[in-house]
Structure formats: structure tokens, C-alpha cells
Design an enzyme around this catalytic site. Sequence first.
Site, PDB file in Angstrom:
ATOM      1  N   ASP A  13      41.643 -38.517 -33.325  1.00 31.91           N
ATOM      2  CA  ASP A  13      40.458 -39.151 -33.919  1.00 31.91           C
ATOM      3  C   ASP A  13      40.186 -40.535 -33.333  1.00 31.91           C
ATOM      4  O   ASP A  13      39.034 -40.910 -33.095  1.00 31.91           O
ATOM      5  CB  ASP A  13      40.646 -39.357 -35.432  1.00 31.91           C
ATOM      6  CG  ASP A  13      40.637 -38.062 -36.216  1.00 31.91           C
ATOM      7  OD1 ASP A  13      40.260 -37.017 -35.655  1.00 31.91           O
ATOM      8  OD2 ASP A  13      41.015 -38.104 -37.401  1.00 31.91           O
ATOM      9  N   ARG A  22      31.338 -47.836 -28.603  1.00 31.74           N
ATOM     10  CA  ARG A  22      30.364 -48.192 -27.575  1.00 31.74           C
ATOM     11  C   ARG A  22      29.227 -47.180 -27.462  1.00 31.74           C
ATOM     12  O   ARG A  22      28.097 -47.548 -27.150  1.00 31.74           O
ATOM     13  CB  ARG A  22      31.092 -48.314 -26.218  1.00 31.74           C
ATOM     14  CG  ARG A  22      30.212 -48.576 -25.029  1.00 31.74           C
ATOM     15  CD  ARG A  22      29.441 -49.889 -25.152  1.00 31.74           C
ATOM     16  NE  ARG A  22      30.333 -51.044 -25.229  1.00 31.74           N
ATOM     17  CZ  ARG A  22      30.738 -51.767 -24.173  1.00 31.74           C
ATOM     18  NH1 ARG A  22      30.330 -51.457 -22.967  1.00 31.74           N
ATOM     19  NH2 ARG A  22      31.557 -52.781 -24.336  1.00 31.74           N
ATOM     20  N   HIS A  54      39.733 -34.780 -37.413  1.00 33.65           N
ATOM     21  CA  HIS A  54      39.158 -34.825 -38.772  1.00 33.65           C
ATOM     22  C   HIS A  54      37.651 -34.997 -38.626  1.00 33.65           C
ATOM     23  O   HIS A  54      37.180 -36.054 -38.219  1.00 33.65           O
ATOM     24  CB  HIS A  54      39.782 -36.010 -39.520  1.00 33.65           C
ATOM     25  CG  HIS A  54      39.351 -36.120 -40.955  1.00 33.65           C
ATOM     26  ND1 HIS A  54      39.886 -37.066 -41.800  1.00 33.65           N
ATOM     27  CD2 HIS A  54      38.451 -35.417 -41.695  1.00 33.65           C
ATOM     28  CE1 HIS A  54      39.333 -36.930 -42.996  1.00 33.65           C
ATOM     29  NE2 HIS A  54      38.449 -35.955 -42.964  1.00 33.65           N
ATOM     30  N   ARG A  60      32.241 -40.592 -38.561  1.00 35.42           N
ATOM     31  CA  ARG A  60      32.540 -41.935 -38.033  1.00 35.42           C
ATOM     32  C   ARG A  60      33.265 -41.881 -36.684  1.00 35.42           C
ATOM     33  O   ARG A  60      33.215 -42.817 -35.924  1.00 35.42           O
ATOM     34  CB  ARG A  60      33.350 -42.739 -39.032  1.00 35.42           C
ATOM     35  CG  ARG A  60      34.741 -42.235 -39.244  1.00 35.42           C
ATOM     36  CD  ARG A  60      35.531 -43.150 -40.143  1.00 35.42           C
ATOM     37  NE  ARG A  60      34.991 -43.167 -41.500  1.00 35.42           N
ATOM     38  CZ  ARG A  60      35.703 -43.594 -42.546  1.00 35.42           C
ATOM     39  NH1 ARG A  60      36.916 -44.069 -42.373  1.00 35.42           N
ATOM     40  NH2 ARG A  60      35.187 -43.546 -43.758  1.00 35.42           N
ATOM     41  N   HIS A  61      34.005 -40.785 -36.441  1.00 36.57           N
ATOM     42  CA  HIS A  61      34.622 -40.664 -35.112  1.00 36.57           C
ATOM     43  C   HIS A  61      34.302 -39.284 -34.527  1.00 36.57           C
ATOM     44  O   HIS A  61      33.360 -39.162 -33.763  1.00 36.57           O
ATOM     45  CB  HIS A  61      36.120 -41.032 -35.094  1.00 36.57           C
ATOM     46  CG  HIS A  61      36.921 -40.630 -36.311  1.00 36.57           C
ATOM     47  ND1 HIS A  61      36.948 -39.355 -36.789  1.00 36.57           N
ATOM     48  CD2 HIS A  61      37.733 -41.360 -37.124  1.00 36.57           C
ATOM     49  CE1 HIS A  61      37.746 -39.294 -37.840  1.00 36.57           C
ATOM     50  NE2 HIS A  61      38.233 -40.502 -38.093  1.00 36.57           N
ATOM     51  N   GLU A  81      41.060 -31.122 -39.806  1.00 34.32           N
ATOM     52  CA  GLU A  81      41.163 -31.727 -41.138  1.00 34.32           C
ATOM     53  C   GLU A  81      39.764 -31.808 -41.718  1.00 34.32           C
ATOM     54  O   GLU A  81      38.826 -32.209 -41.022  1.00 34.32           O
ATOM     55  CB  GLU A  81      41.754 -33.135 -41.046  1.00 34.32           C
ATOM     56  CG  GLU A  81      43.176 -33.160 -40.560  1.00 34.32           C
ATOM     57  CD  GLU A  81      43.700 -34.575 -40.367  1.00 34.32           C
ATOM     58  OE1 GLU A  81      44.869 -34.697 -39.989  1.00 34.32           O
ATOM     59  OE2 GLU A  81      42.940 -35.538 -40.576  1.00 34.32           O
ATOM     60  N   THR A 111      40.973 -44.966 -43.986  1.00 35.26           N
ATOM     61  CA  THR A 111      41.656 -43.742 -43.579  1.00 35.26           C
ATOM     62  C   THR A 111      41.963 -42.950 -44.849  1.00 35.26           C
ATOM     63  O   THR A 111      41.718 -43.443 -45.952  1.00 35.26           O
ATOM     64  CB  THR A 111      42.940 -44.062 -42.782  1.00 35.26           C
ATOM     65  OG1 THR A 111      43.559 -42.849 -42.383  1.00 35.26           O
ATOM     66  CG2 THR A 111      43.924 -44.883 -43.604  1.00 35.26           C
ATOM     67  N   THR A 112      42.476 -41.729 -44.699  1.00 32.81           N
ATOM     68  CA  THR A 112      42.743 -40.897 -45.874  1.00 32.81           C
ATOM     69  C   THR A 112      43.805 -41.581 -46.722  1.00 32.81           C
ATOM     70  O   THR A 112      44.952 -41.711 -46.308  1.00 32.81           O
ATOM     71  CB  THR A 112      43.218 -39.505 -45.422  1.00 32.81           C
ATOM     72  OG1 THR A 112      42.358 -39.059 -44.386  1.00 32.81           O
ATOM     73  CG2 THR A 112      43.178 -38.520 -46.564  1.00 32.81           C
ATOM     74  N   GLU A 162      50.908 -30.329 -46.263  1.00 32.65           N
ATOM     75  CA  GLU A 162      51.254 -31.474 -45.429  1.00 32.65           C
ATOM     76  C   GLU A 162      51.545 -32.617 -46.391  1.00 32.65           C
ATOM     77  O   GLU A 162      50.660 -33.043 -47.151  1.00 32.65           O
ATOM     78  CB  GLU A 162      50.116 -31.843 -44.472  1.00 32.65           C
ATOM     79  CG  GLU A 162      50.498 -33.039 -43.598  1.00 32.65           C
ATOM     80  CD  GLU A 162      49.506 -33.319 -42.479  1.00 32.65           C
ATOM     81  OE1 GLU A 162      48.931 -32.364 -41.918  1.00 32.65           O
ATOM     82  OE2 GLU A 162      49.315 -34.510 -42.178  1.00 32.65           O
ATOM     83  N   HIS A 201      50.934 -39.048 -41.719  1.00 32.42           N
ATOM     84  CA  HIS A 201      50.253 -40.293 -42.078  1.00 32.42           C
ATOM     85  C   HIS A 201      51.191 -41.490 -41.925  1.00 32.42           C
ATOM     86  O   HIS A 201      52.213 -41.579 -42.579  1.00 32.42           O
ATOM     87  CB  HIS A 201      49.682 -40.287 -43.495  1.00 32.42           C
ATOM     88  CG  HIS A 201      48.559 -41.280 -43.626  1.00 32.42           C
ATOM     89  ND1 HIS A 201      47.244 -40.950 -43.397  1.00 32.42           N
ATOM     90  CD2 HIS A 201      48.573 -42.610 -43.864  1.00 32.42           C
ATOM     91  CE1 HIS A 201      46.497 -42.026 -43.534  1.00 32.42           C
ATOM     92  NE2 HIS A 201      47.277 -43.055 -43.803  1.00 32.42           N
ATOM     93  N   GLY A 202      50.802 -42.368 -41.028  1.00 34.14           N
ATOM     94  CA  GLY A 202      51.539 -43.616 -40.850  1.00 34.14           C
ATOM     95  C   GLY A 202      52.871 -43.467 -40.142  1.00 34.14           C
ATOM     96  O   GLY A 202      53.682 -44.401 -40.142  1.00 34.14           O
ATOM     97  N   GLY A 223      48.693 -39.723 -35.400  1.00 29.69           N
ATOM     98  CA  GLY A 223      47.526 -40.153 -34.652  1.00 29.69           C
ATOM     99  C   GLY A 223      47.521 -41.618 -34.270  1.00 29.69           C
ATOM    100  O   GLY A 223      47.661 -41.978 -33.098  1.00 29.69           O
ATOM    101  N   HIS A 224      47.375 -42.484 -35.272  1.00 32.79           N
ATOM    102  CA  HIS A 224      47.105 -43.891 -34.991  1.00 32.79           C
ATOM    103  C   HIS A 224      48.185 -44.524 -34.112  1.00 32.79           C
ATOM    104  O   HIS A 224      47.878 -45.251 -33.158  1.00 32.79           O
ATOM    105  CB  HIS A 224      46.944 -44.657 -36.311  1.00 32.79           C
ATOM    106  CG  HIS A 224      46.475 -46.047 -36.122  1.00 32.79           C
ATOM    107  ND1 HIS A 224      47.343 -47.106 -35.960  1.00 32.79           N
ATOM    108  CD2 HIS A 224      45.225 -46.557 -36.007  1.00 32.79           C
ATOM    109  CE1 HIS A 224      46.636 -48.210 -35.778  1.00 32.79           C
ATOM    110  NE2 HIS A 224      45.361 -47.910 -35.799  1.00 32.79           N
TER     111      HIS A 224
HETATM  112  N1  PXP Z   1      47.536 -36.069 -41.502  1.00 31.56           N
HETATM  113  C1  PXP Z   1      46.383 -36.197 -42.207  1.00 31.56           C
HETATM  114  C2  PXP Z   1      46.034 -35.121 -43.176  1.00 31.56           C
HETATM  115  C3  PXP Z   1      45.535 -37.301 -42.007  1.00 31.56           C
HETATM  116  O1  PXP Z   1      44.394 -37.396 -42.711  1.00 31.56           O
HETATM  117  C4  PXP Z   1      45.893 -38.262 -41.048  1.00 31.56           C
HETATM  118  C5  PXP Z   1      44.999 -39.430 -40.807  1.00 31.56           C
HETATM  119  O2  PXP Z   1      43.796 -39.005 -40.292  1.00 31.56           O
HETATM  120  C6  PXP Z   1      47.069 -38.061 -40.319  1.00 31.56           C
HETATM  121  C7  PXP Z   1      47.889 -36.980 -40.576  1.00 31.56           C
HETATM  122  C8  PXP Z   1      47.485 -38.980 -39.217  1.00 31.56           C
HETATM  123  O3  PXP Z   1      47.770 -40.235 -39.720  1.00 31.56           O
HETATM  124  P1  PXP Z   1      48.058 -41.403 -38.699  1.00 31.56           P
HETATM  125  O4  PXP Z   1      46.821 -41.632 -37.923  1.00 31.56           O
HETATM  126  O5  PXP Z   1      48.430 -42.549 -39.596  1.00 31.56           O
HETATM  127  O6  PXP Z   1      49.189 -40.967 -37.826  1.00 31.56           O
END
Ligand code: PXP
Length: 251
Positions: A13, A22, A54, A60-61, A81, A111-112, A162, A201-202, A223-224
Site C-alpha cells: 500500500d 505526486r 487494501h 487513499r493509496h 484487504e 491506518t487500520t 489475522e 500490523h506494526g 507493509g510499513h
Molecule cells: N494486516 C492488516 C489487516 C492491515 O490492515 C495492515 C495495515 O494495512 C497490515 C497487516 C500491515 O500493517 P503494517 O503496515 O503496519 O505492517
Amino acid sequence: MPQTNLLLGVNIDHVVTLRQARFRATPDSPNAEPSVLAAALAAEVAGADSITVHLRADRRHIQDADVYLLRKSIATKLNLEMGNTQEILEIALQVRPDFVCMVPENREEVTTEGGLDVAAQRDALRRTVKALSDNGTRVSMFVDPDLEQIRASAEIGAAMIELHTGTFANHTGAEREAEVERLCAAAELGHTLGLQVNAGHGLTTKNLPALWPVPHLAELNIGHHLVSRAVFIGLHGAVRELLAVMATYRN
Ligand code: PXP
């Protein structure tokens, strides 16, 4: 390549967040970069098992065209997602991703933020899970490590959960240990109920070892951190670095 029994879903994402910063008005321009497809292919070459995106209601992305492009181009699995809305469900039924992860969606959030309240929306989610499953997609519920939510996920016919690791990722010390215990109990219950147990997540190369007491993990979605590391060492290097840490997981 580092060997791991844990699968890695790479969430791209934020590659698209950069493109949209941009090229929001012209995402299809030949000048638009970075390329979502090049990112997906780089992640696959480095060892990703699936590509996660997602498609948000506010776009947004990730844009609709990105999802269709990835569906026809990637060699691994596509994990979409989505919030439980008719609009996105119709797209998912057309795209036929390998996996869908149902997430809560709130327009204001960065974020979620929390897990899906499956227990409170059983009927609506059951219908969506059935429509997607009948169409060949395996469905996951993004839930907090809350036993009621795990039971509700199994009851409505989800194949996977998840576990939301946001609270784990945002704490250290005793608070993090308490969250790891909740994640362990949730994973045990999910496994007992026949659900595939994923987490996300995170998560980062730094905090993953603290997650390792959690049993039955099948796949992580990250992801991030990967996109952030990619700024310095490239996406290939970031995925490899992460897989090397994932190889230390013992179920
Ligand atoms: N899993 C789900 C269901 C999410 O919504 C997200 C964030 O979009 C992630 C994983 C990934 O999280 P992160 O970007 O913090 O790694």
C-alpha cells in the site's frame, strides 16, 4: 534464500502512498512512480509468498486499476484487504483474489486501528464470507486477540484469522508480555477451531522475536516497515532481511 515455515505477505500500500503523493490526479500517467507492479515483482523475487493490498473506500493509496493489474501479473497469491461494503465486495468478486482479509474501515484513521468486531456483525459478515468463498477466495478476519472474536470468526465460516498485532507493536516490557499472552491464547483457540492463524500490523525485524512465543502462526502480513526499510536498502533487501528473522520462528 532464508528458509522459514512462516509465510510472508508483503503489503505494498505505501509504495502507492508515495505514487499518489505526486500523481493523485494522474495515477495512470507513464510518469507515475513508483510502480506498484515493479514493487510486487521485487517482493516476489525476494521471497514473498503473497502480495497484500487494501482497497479503501476513500482510495487513499491503492486504486481499482492497481488491483486488476496485480491480479493478472503477479506469480504468487493476491491478498485483498477490504471493509465490508457492497462496492468493494463487487470488485472482490470480479477480481477473485486468492485471499480476502476483512478489516474495519474508518475514514478518519491513518491506518487500520483496531480489529473487526465480528461478533457484532455476524449476519452481514457471514453473507460476505459465503459470497467470497463460493467464488473461490479464502477469507480471513482481522481481529484483536479476543476469544469472542475468534469464536465468532469460526462460526461465520471464515477460513482464517489475522491477529491484530498493533497493541503488541506499540508496547514494550510487561505490557507487551501481557499482549503476547493474549495473542498466544487467541492463536491456540483459532487453531483448535480449525482456523489458519495469521498476524499483522506494526511488525518489524526488531519486534518479531518477541512475538515468537505465539504458536501456530502461518503467515505474517507486513507493509510499513518493509517500505520504510526499502528507502535505504531497496525492497529486495528489506524482504530478505525480514525473511532472515522469520526463519528463526519455531512453531
Ligand atoms: N494486516 C492488516 C489487516 C492491515 O490492515 C495492515 C495495515 O494495512 C497490515 C497487516 C500491515 O500493517 P503494517 O503496515 O503496519 O505492517
